[in-house]
Design an enzyme around this catalytic site. Structure first.
Site, PDB file in Angstrom:
ATOM      1  N   LYS A  71       0.813  -1.219   0.000  1.00  0.00           N
ATOM      2  CA  LYS A  71       0.000   0.000   0.000  1.00  0.00           C
ATOM      3  C   LYS A  71       0.854   1.280   0.000  1.00  0.00           C
ATOM      4  O   LYS A  71       2.054   1.243   0.280  1.00  0.00           O
ATOM      5  CB  LYS A  71      -0.923  -0.025   1.224  1.00  0.00           C
ATOM      6  CG  LYS A  71      -1.943  -1.174   1.199  1.00  0.00           C
ATOM      7  CD  LYS A  71      -2.933  -1.035   2.344  1.00  0.00           C
ATOM      8  CE  LYS A  71      -3.956  -2.161   2.307  1.00  0.00           C
ATOM      9  NZ  LYS A  71      -4.998  -1.962   3.341  1.00  0.00           N
TER      10      LYS A  71
ATOM     11  N   TYR B 123     -12.420  -1.898  -3.831  1.00  0.00           N
ATOM     12  CA  TYR B 123     -12.900  -2.061  -2.452  1.00  0.00           C
ATOM     13  C   TYR B 123     -14.427  -1.920  -2.359  1.00  0.00           C
ATOM     14  O   TYR B 123     -14.936  -1.599  -1.282  1.00  0.00           O
ATOM     15  CB  TYR B 123     -12.229  -1.048  -1.536  1.00  0.00           C
ATOM     16  CG  TYR B 123     -10.844  -1.449  -1.063  1.00  0.00           C
ATOM     17  CD1 TYR B 123     -10.657  -2.563  -0.249  1.00  0.00           C
ATOM     18  CD2 TYR B 123      -9.721  -0.697  -1.400  1.00  0.00           C
ATOM     19  CE1 TYR B 123      -9.397  -2.932   0.208  1.00  0.00           C
ATOM     20  CE2 TYR B 123      -8.447  -1.052  -0.940  1.00  0.00           C
ATOM     21  CZ  TYR B 123      -8.306  -2.174  -0.135  1.00  0.00           C
ATOM     22  OH  TYR B 123      -7.063  -2.536   0.325  1.00  0.00           O
TER      23      TYR B 123
ATOM     24  N   ASN C 127      -2.062   0.315   6.730  1.00  0.00           N
ATOM     25  CA  ASN C 127      -1.541  -0.935   7.294  1.00  0.00           C
ATOM     26  C   ASN C 127      -0.661  -1.721   6.317  1.00  0.00           C
ATOM     27  O   ASN C 127      -0.547  -2.938   6.417  1.00  0.00           O
ATOM     28  CB  ASN C 127      -2.690  -1.786   7.855  1.00  0.00           C
ATOM     29  CG  ASN C 127      -3.663  -2.243   6.801  1.00  0.00           C
ATOM     30  OD1 ASN C 127      -3.571  -1.835   5.640  1.00  0.00           O
ATOM     31  ND2 ASN C 127      -4.600  -3.092   7.176  1.00  0.00           N
TER      32      ASN C 127
ATOM     33  N   HIS D 154      -2.332  -5.431   1.698  1.00  0.00           N
ATOM     34  CA  HIS D 154      -3.644  -6.081   1.565  1.00  0.00           C
ATOM     35  C   HIS D 154      -3.397  -7.490   1.067  1.00  0.00           C
ATOM     36  O   HIS D 154      -2.497  -7.714   0.258  1.00  0.00           O
ATOM     37  CB  HIS D 154      -4.519  -5.332   0.541  1.00  0.00           C
ATOM     38  CG  HIS D 154      -5.692  -6.149   0.081  1.00  0.00           C
ATOM     39  ND1 HIS D 154      -6.859  -6.221   0.801  1.00  0.00           N
ATOM     40  CD2 HIS D 154      -5.851  -6.972  -1.001  1.00  0.00           C
ATOM     41  CE1 HIS D 154      -7.698  -7.047   0.174  1.00  0.00           C
ATOM     42  NE2 HIS D 154      -7.108  -7.514  -0.921  1.00  0.00           N
TER      43      HIS D 154
ATOM     44  N   GLU E 188      -9.810 -10.635  -7.451  1.00  0.00           N
ATOM     45  CA  GLU E 188      -8.826  -9.566  -7.264  1.00  0.00           C
ATOM     46  C   GLU E 188      -7.656  -9.700  -8.244  1.00  0.00           C
ATOM     47  O   GLU E 188      -7.188  -8.700  -8.793  1.00  0.00           O
ATOM     48  CB  GLU E 188      -8.339  -9.565  -5.815  1.00  0.00           C
ATOM     49  CG  GLU E 188      -9.439  -9.135  -4.849  1.00  0.00           C
ATOM     50  CD  GLU E 188      -9.047  -9.173  -3.383  1.00  0.00           C
ATOM     51  OE1 GLU E 188      -9.875  -8.750  -2.562  1.00  0.00           O
ATOM     52  OE2 GLU E 188      -7.920  -9.605  -3.060  1.00  0.00           O
TER      53      GLU E 188
HETATM   54  P1  CMP Z   1      -7.461  -4.449   3.700  1.00  0.00           P
HETATM   55  O1  CMP Z   1      -6.999  -5.827   4.020  1.00  0.00           O
HETATM   56  O2  CMP Z   1      -6.860  -3.774   2.540  1.00  0.00           O
HETATM   57  O3  CMP Z   1      -9.046  -4.463   3.521  1.00  0.00           O
HETATM   58  C1  CMP Z   1      -9.862  -3.355   3.789  1.00  0.00           C
HETATM   59  C2  CMP Z   1      -9.104  -2.245   4.423  1.00  0.00           C
HETATM   60  O4  CMP Z   1      -9.896  -1.278   5.072  1.00  0.00           O
HETATM   61  C3  CMP Z   1      -8.232  -2.795   5.526  1.00  0.00           C
HETATM   62  O5  CMP Z   1      -7.180  -3.543   4.989  1.00  0.00           O
HETATM   63  C4  CMP Z   1      -7.833  -1.535   6.252  1.00  0.00           C
HETATM   64  O6  CMP Z   1      -6.705  -0.905   5.700  1.00  0.00           O
HETATM   65  C5  CMP Z   1      -9.050  -0.666   6.032  1.00  0.00           C
HETATM   66  N1  CMP Z   1      -9.775  -0.522   7.290  1.00  0.00           N
HETATM   67  C6  CMP Z   1     -10.373  -1.482   7.997  1.00  0.00           C
HETATM   68  N2  CMP Z   1     -10.926  -0.961   9.116  1.00  0.00           N
HETATM   69  C7  CMP Z   1     -10.653   0.362   9.096  1.00  0.00           C
HETATM   70  C8  CMP Z   1     -10.945   1.424   9.957  1.00  0.00           C
HETATM   71  N3  CMP Z   1     -11.628   1.231  11.095  1.00  0.00           N
HETATM   72  N4  CMP Z   1     -10.518   2.654   9.611  1.00  0.00           N
HETATM   73  C9  CMP Z   1      -9.821   2.849   8.466  1.00  0.00           C
HETATM   74  N5  CMP Z   1      -9.519   1.857   7.585  1.00  0.00           N
HETATM   75  C10 CMP Z   1      -9.919   0.629   7.910  1.00  0.00           C
END
Ligand code: CMP
Length: 140
Positions: free
Chosen positions: A11, A51, A114, A117, A128
């Site tokens: 990311k 998403y 984070n 993904h 995906e």
């Molecule tokens: P990902 O695995 O990419 O799938 C969905 C993403 O939404 C997740 O990782 C996080 O980066 C994001 N996400 C999930 N919960 C939250 C939250 N409470 N606030 C902001 N982003 C979120």
């Protein structure tokens, strides 16, 4: 367990900090082979389509803004039990809950930023992968 393919994204928070190689080293050390990879800069609309399953969540707009804020690295990882293995290497979505040694424990900044993904199931992995890559681009 059979050999599987899973979809992965490095990311914007990670590409901004030049962590692509460090994250790829974690995948490879876990026995995951990178069989396709490209660095791209998504538009907000493209991030939103990827998403779409999260459309109703309160963080959807923030997520789409973030995922289109800088380049990502889209990848296909291959290996024994690749979907579960990748999720193990990534660690919990919230870095505060991620286990020691995982990518998110070491590199993630927050639950939103984070670093990676990964697909959560075989069906989502197939969808995906097809969103980002043609069959010709998957080189095992
Ligand atoms: P990902 O695995 O990419 O799938 C969905 C993403 O939404 C997740 O990782 C996080 O980066 C994001 N996400 C999930 N919960 C939250 C939250 N409470 N606030 C902001 N982003 C979120």
């Amino acid at each position: 367990m059979a050999v599987q393919r899973t979809f992965s994204i490095i990311k914007p928070d990670a590409t901004n900090r030049n962590l692509t190689g460090a994250i790829n080293a974690k995948f490879e050390a876990a026995g995951l082979r990178i069989v396709a990879q490209k660095r791209i800069h998504l538009t907000k609309a493209q991030a939103g389509e990827f998403y779409a399953v999260h459309k109703e969540r309160p963080f959807y707009d923030e997520l789409c803004e973030f995922m289109s804020s800088a380049p990502i690295v889209a990848q296909v990882l291959e290996g024994e039990d690749a979907i579960a293995k990748n999720r193990e290497v990534m660690g919990a979505t919230n870095p505060a809950e991620a286990a020691d040694g995982t990518i998110r424990k070491e590199f993630a900044l927050s639950i939103g930023e984070n670093s990676v993904h990964g697909s959560d199931a075989a069906e989502t992995a197939a969808v995906e992968i097809a969103y980002f890559f043609s069959g010709l681009e998957l080189v095992g």
